[in-house]
Design an enzyme around this catalytic site. Structure first.
Site, PDB file in Angstrom:
ATOM      1  N   ARG A 145       0.931  -1.220   0.033  1.00 18.04           N
ATOM      2  CA  ARG A 145      -0.049   0.033   0.136  1.00 18.04           C
ATOM      3  C   ARG A 145       0.887   1.305   0.058  1.00 18.04           C
ATOM      4  O   ARG A 145       1.672   1.382   0.834  1.00 18.04           O
ATOM      5  CB  ARG A 145      -1.142   0.024   1.067  1.00 18.04           C
ATOM      6  CG  ARG A 145      -2.155  -0.722   1.247  1.00 18.04           C
ATOM      7  CD  ARG A 145      -3.146  -0.298   2.274  1.00 18.04           C
ATOM      8  NE  ARG A 145      -2.594   0.137   3.411  1.00 18.04           N
ATOM      9  CZ  ARG A 145      -3.591   0.760   4.251  1.00 18.04           C
ATOM     10  NH1 ARG A 145      -4.787   0.646   4.138  1.00 18.04           N
ATOM     11  NH2 ARG A 145      -3.389   0.990   5.419  1.00 18.04           N
ATOM     12  N   THR A 204      -1.468   7.470  -0.569  1.00 14.36           N
ATOM     13  CA  THR A 204      -2.617   7.295  -1.194  1.00 14.36           C
ATOM     14  C   THR A 204      -3.531   6.230  -0.704  1.00 14.36           C
ATOM     15  O   THR A 204      -4.740   6.056  -1.207  1.00 14.36           O
ATOM     16  CB  THR A 204      -2.554   7.055  -2.569  1.00 14.36           C
ATOM     17  OG1 THR A 204      -1.715   5.894  -2.898  1.00 14.36           O
ATOM     18  CG2 THR A 204      -1.489   8.241  -3.360  1.00 14.36           C
ATOM     19  N   ASP A 247       0.084  -3.069  12.253  1.00 12.30           N
ATOM     20  CA  ASP A 247       0.409  -3.340  10.720  1.00 12.30           C
ATOM     21  C   ASP A 247       0.907  -5.094  10.872  1.00 12.30           C
ATOM     22  O   ASP A 247       1.759  -5.272  11.349  1.00 12.30           O
ATOM     23  CB  ASP A 247       1.772  -2.571  10.648  1.00 12.30           C
ATOM     24  CG  ASP A 247       2.380  -2.769   9.116  1.00 12.30           C
ATOM     25  OD1 ASP A 247       2.282  -1.808   8.558  1.00 12.30           O
ATOM     26  OD2 ASP A 247       2.620  -4.150   8.699  1.00 12.30           O
ATOM     27  N   ASP A 298       4.408  -5.899   9.453  1.00 19.07           N
ATOM     28  CA  ASP A 298       5.718  -5.502  10.670  1.00 19.07           C
ATOM     29  C   ASP A 298       5.780  -6.254  11.892  1.00 19.07           C
ATOM     30  O   ASP A 298       6.716  -6.832  12.277  1.00 19.07           O
ATOM     31  CB  ASP A 298       5.421  -4.142  11.166  1.00 19.07           C
ATOM     32  CG  ASP A 298       5.782  -3.019   9.997  1.00 19.07           C
ATOM     33  OD1 ASP A 298       6.496  -3.666   9.127  1.00 19.07           O
ATOM     34  OD2 ASP A 298       5.527  -1.931  10.262  1.00 19.07           O
TER      35      ASP A 298
HETATM   36  C1  PRP Z   1      -1.160  -4.754   4.500  1.00 21.83           C
HETATM   37  C2  PRP Z   1      -1.999  -5.951   4.454  1.00 21.83           C
HETATM   38  C3  PRP Z   1      -2.852  -5.724   3.289  1.00 21.83           C
HETATM   39  C4  PRP Z   1      -3.212  -4.401   3.071  1.00 21.83           C
HETATM   40  C5  PRP Z   1      -4.520  -4.114   3.418  1.00 21.83           C
HETATM   41  O1  PRP Z   1      -0.328  -4.775   3.418  1.00 21.83           O
HETATM   42  O2  PRP Z   1      -1.367  -7.067   4.628  1.00 21.83           O
HETATM   43  O3  PRP Z   1      -2.335  -6.431   1.983  1.00 21.83           O
HETATM   44  O4  PRP Z   1      -2.259  -3.825   4.024  1.00 21.83           O
HETATM   45  O5  PRP Z   1      -4.813  -3.113   3.285  1.00 21.83           O
HETATM   46  P1  PRP Z   1      -5.710  -2.412   2.345  1.00 21.83           P
HETATM   47  O6  PRP Z   1      -7.030  -3.143   2.228  1.00 21.83           O
HETATM   48  O7  PRP Z   1      -6.046  -1.016   2.467  1.00 21.83           O
HETATM   49  O8  PRP Z   1      -5.192  -2.536   0.825  1.00 21.83           O
HETATM   50  P2  PRP Z   1       0.835  -3.840   3.500  1.00 21.83           P
HETATM   51  O9  PRP Z   1       0.514  -2.928   2.277  1.00 21.83           O
HETATM   52  O10 PRP Z   1       0.993  -3.097   4.551  1.00 21.83           O
HETATM   53  O11 PRP Z   1       2.342  -4.626   2.855  1.00 21.83           O
HETATM   54  P3  PRP Z   1       3.037  -5.657   3.502  1.00 21.83           P
HETATM   55  O12 PRP Z   1       2.095  -7.050   3.730  1.00 21.83           O
HETATM   56  O13 PRP Z   1       4.227  -5.753   2.747  1.00 21.83           O
HETATM   57  O14 PRP Z   1       3.222  -5.249   4.964  1.00 21.83           O
HETATM   58  N1  URA Z   2      -2.609  -3.173   6.901  1.00 20.78           N
HETATM   59  C1  URA Z   2      -2.459  -3.612   8.071  1.00 20.78           C
HETATM   60  O1  URA Z   2      -1.246  -4.305   8.512  1.00 20.78           O
HETATM   61  N2  URA Z   2      -2.978  -3.024   9.085  1.00 20.78           N
HETATM   62  C2  URA Z   2      -4.266  -2.364   8.908  1.00 20.78           C
HETATM   63  O2  URA Z   2      -4.705  -2.131   9.820  1.00 20.78           O
HETATM   64  C3  URA Z   2      -4.408  -1.912   7.746  1.00 20.78           C
HETATM   65  C4  URA Z   2      -3.834  -2.245   6.747  1.00 20.78           C
END
Ligand code: PRP
Ligand code: URA
Length: 209
Positions: A104, A108, A200, A203
């Protein structure tokens, strides 16, 4: 299709409480996510077809059942989806695993695709898209669209926690996709994080910040 299932099994809910807890460290968080993924897989696979077979026990022949050979495909959204894959694979070891890489954009909240690698027969497979968090729905929406673009037809979405906003996005864009959750939370905050959520997911799984 287009249904939303929230699993209220006591073991899932108990473990989810400790997953949410900010004092749960990386090792325990990872183990709990793995366990909840396995428990959810047990529920999600409830409708898999079976066929009748006879098995020779040490005593006699027993009419019995085995899975009817439906082909499954697991598609974790990188990176946090990886935390749930092994739990599901413990129950469905024959499933092929594809990957969709999305992150993400922090400004944005829009997903940016950086990797797609899928089994080459996805059109024949029952696909389960896996991601712990369904927040704005942008990532799952794009991942499902990426599968459909490449021939994916039968798709389910499995998440630990969803915000109502994300569920609505998926129901609108992909009414053919059933959604399986451990919890439906209240809302998103101004940063697109799920409230109360778990923070997160990526993380917390991988010990990054
Ligand atoms: C997080 C999560 C989803 C996304 C959800 O990933 O694991 O993929 O956010 O958010 P959304 O419904 O608003 O799209 P992130 O983009 O933080 O990436 P990561 O898994 O690499 O930490
Ligand atoms: N991605 C995450 O990991 N946590 C949230 O709460 C939203 C998006």
């Amino acid at each position: 299709m287009g249904n939303v299932f929230v699993f209220d099994h006591p073991l899932i809910q108990h473990k989810l409480t400790y997953i949410r807890d900010k004092n749960t460290g990386t090792k325990e968080f990872r183990e709990l996510v793995d366990e909840v993924a396995m428990l959810m897989a047990f529920e999600i696979t409830r409708d898999l077809p079976v066929k009748e077979v006879n098995v020779e026990t040490p005593v006699t022949t027993a009419p019995s059942k085995v899975l009817a050979g439906k082909k499954l495909g697991l598609v974790p959204i990188l990176r946090a989806g990886l935390g749930m894959v092994d739990g599901v694979r413990k129950l469905i070891p024959a499933a092929k695993v594809g990957h969709v890489g999305l992150y993400r954009d922090p400004e944005t909240f829009k997903p940016v695709e950086y990797y797609v690698k899928l089994p080459n027969d996805i059109e024949e497979r029952e696909l389960i898209v896996i991601d712990p968090m369904l927040a704005t729905g942008g990532s799952a929406n794009d991942a499902i669209a990426a599968l459909k673009k490449r021939g994916g037809k039968n798709i389910r979405l499995m998440c630990l926690i969803a915000a109502p906003e994300g569920v609505e996005v998926i129901k609108e864009a992909h009414p053919d996709v059933d959604i399986y959750l451990a919890a439906m939370d209240e809302r998103l905050d101004d940063h697109g994080y799920i409230i109360p959520g778990l923070g997160d997911a990526g993380d917390r799984l991988f010990g990054t910040k």
